[in-house]
Design an enzyme around this catalytic site. Sequence first.
Site, PDB file in Angstrom:
ATOM      1  N   PHE A 145       0.989  -1.217   0.716  1.00 26.91           N
ATOM      2  CA  PHE A 145      -0.310   0.013   0.400  1.00 26.91           C
ATOM      3  C   PHE A 145       1.424   1.228   0.244  1.00 26.91           C
ATOM      4  CE2 PHE A 145      -2.533   3.463   1.993  1.00 26.91           C
ATOM      5  CZ  PHE A 145      -3.515   3.227   1.504  1.00 26.91           C
ATOM      6  N   ASP A 230       8.960   3.140   1.886  1.00 31.13           N
ATOM      7  CA  ASP A 230       8.046   3.476   3.256  1.00 31.13           C
ATOM      8  C   ASP A 230       7.883   3.100   4.093  1.00 31.13           C
ATOM      9  OD1 ASP A 230       5.678   4.262   2.998  1.00 31.13           O
ATOM     10  OD2 ASP A 230       4.654   3.292   0.881  1.00 31.13           O
ATOM     11  N   LYS A 259       2.645  10.341   7.655  1.00 33.84           N
ATOM     12  CA  LYS A 259       1.398   9.630   9.513  1.00 33.84           C
ATOM     13  C   LYS A 259       2.726  10.997  10.662  1.00 33.84           C
ATOM     14  CE  LYS A 259      -0.911   5.667   7.653  1.00 33.84           C
ATOM     15  NZ  LYS A 259      -0.627   5.356   6.601  1.00 33.84           N
TER      16      LYS A 259
HETATM   17  C1  LIG Z   1      -0.995   5.407   4.981  1.00 35.88           C
HETATM   18  C2  LIG Z   1       0.244   5.494   4.534  1.00 35.88           C
HETATM   19  C3  LIG Z   1      -0.088   6.158   2.622  1.00 35.88           C
HETATM   20  C4  LIG Z   1      -0.269   6.761   2.256  1.00 35.88           C
HETATM   21  O1  LIG Z   1      -0.487   8.207   3.312  1.00 35.88           O
HETATM   22  P1  LIG Z   1      -1.533   9.368   3.336  1.00 35.88           P
HETATM   23  O2  LIG Z   1      -1.531  10.011   3.982  1.00 35.88           O
HETATM   24  O3  LIG Z   1      -3.127   8.569   3.773  1.00 35.88           O
HETATM   25  O4  LIG Z   1      -1.342   9.815   1.646  1.00 35.88           O
HETATM   26  C5  LIG Z   1       1.726   5.547   2.015  1.00 35.88           C
HETATM   27  N1  LIG Z   1       2.099   4.718   2.324  1.00 35.88           N
HETATM   28  C6  LIG Z   1       1.676   3.542   3.480  1.00 35.88           C
HETATM   29  C7  LIG Z   1       2.766   2.531   3.557  1.00 35.88           C
HETATM   30  C8  LIG Z   1       0.554   4.084   4.157  1.00 35.88           C
HETATM   31  O5  LIG Z   1       0.899   3.529   5.443  1.00 35.88           O
END
Ligand SMILES: *Cc1c(COP(=O)(O)O)cnc(C)c1O
Length: 405
Positions: A145, A230, A259
């Site tokens: 994701f 990520d 986050k």
């Molecule tokens: C939440 C998340 C995203 C997306 O972040 P947003 O702030 O919602 O755009 C991307 N990668 C990972 C691993 C995430 O947990």
Amino acid sequence: MQPSVVRTQTADLYDAHVLKNYARAALTLVRGRGALVWDDEGKQYLDFTSGIAVSALGHCHPHWVAAVQRQAGELIHTSNLFRNPNQAELARRLIGYAGPGRVFFCNSGAEANEALIKLARLHGVQKAGGREGVCYQIICAKQAFHGRTFGGMSATPQEKIQKGFRPLTPGFSFGELNNLESFASLITEQTAAIFVETIQGEGGVHACTPEFLRGLRALCDQHKLLLMLDEVQCGIGRTGAFYAFEHAGIRPDAIGMAKGLGGGFPIGAMWVGEKAADLFHPGSHGTTFGGTPLACAAALAVLDIIEKEHLLEKVRRNCIPWILELKKLATEFPQHLTDVRGYGYLVGLQMSGDPAPYLAALRDAGMLVPSAGGNVIRLLPPLTATPEELEQSVQILRKVFKDRA
Ligand SMILES: *Cc1c(COP(=O)(O)O)cnc(C)c1O
């Protein structure tokens, strides 16, 4: 106005006016403190959602609130046409954690990842001797994701996320997580980068093993690819290391984060190691809001508190008995809970079926938690959660499992 009137009014206004893109819980939250939140009828909840791993310091940490209030009265936004001291200082502090390189600031995880994808494209152009459209492919992981923008969504091979939005951004292929051979077999002359979550969050809490990460590092070095991680969900202390990849003893070429970084204030960042830090030049990327004095003040307060309160050590220490207790629950209630995958304060409970009824029962019992893909319930306490609060979460889970026999 009676709280119940507020509740009805809020629900009615949502029904009438808010886009229907979320399956939202029937719950209106109005106040928070530490690991606790309260709804509009005064009911208290242990909040182990933390705004999906965002409220890293819990709600309304006094030092964070003071820093944001102070900055809000000083200077909030100036754009990136000018320097601001907070952005400079935050870049310096992040480099202290990530290593020599440069930082770009944005507002969300998807935007951080979008910057990484553009970085990979620039690296590919350089690798292909200046030719565009030759070396642009990025290898990601199945069940990944990476966000909801076109780049992030195209790197997210899930039907429920991609459905209805094709054609997607070209150039993504997908290997099996923790299968180095699978990733190696996808590398071609056109490959520019490998891009994975160090720990898959939304996909159900699946971590890259240290051996796999070290293998990816070697593959990238061998084929001149960028290794991009990520860390949007697993970074900023969630696993008890500032970045989750530290557990593997490697360093990537670029990191996406967001986050927890702002402790509740929207901010995202891309760190790029020295090797690739000069691929962007004036005009090649930008954002109006990225790195405002206010967003950076919030993030600096998060880093200050992580350091002053020794939160990384506390997460590392407190998670051990907690995860042991959760694993005990799995042996007590195998009909509900089949596996516990835990890394610091990022824990996945593998349920025997649909987690939705459990989420509702946990809510009734006074705890808020999110689900993840593959019938998983996630536990995302704030980094400030105490051993007592962790123990309370175990008791609430035990009660819910018992009641559902
Ligand atoms: C939440 C998340 C995203 C997306 O972040 P947003 O702030 O919602 O755009 C991307 N990668 C990972 C691993 C995430 O947990």
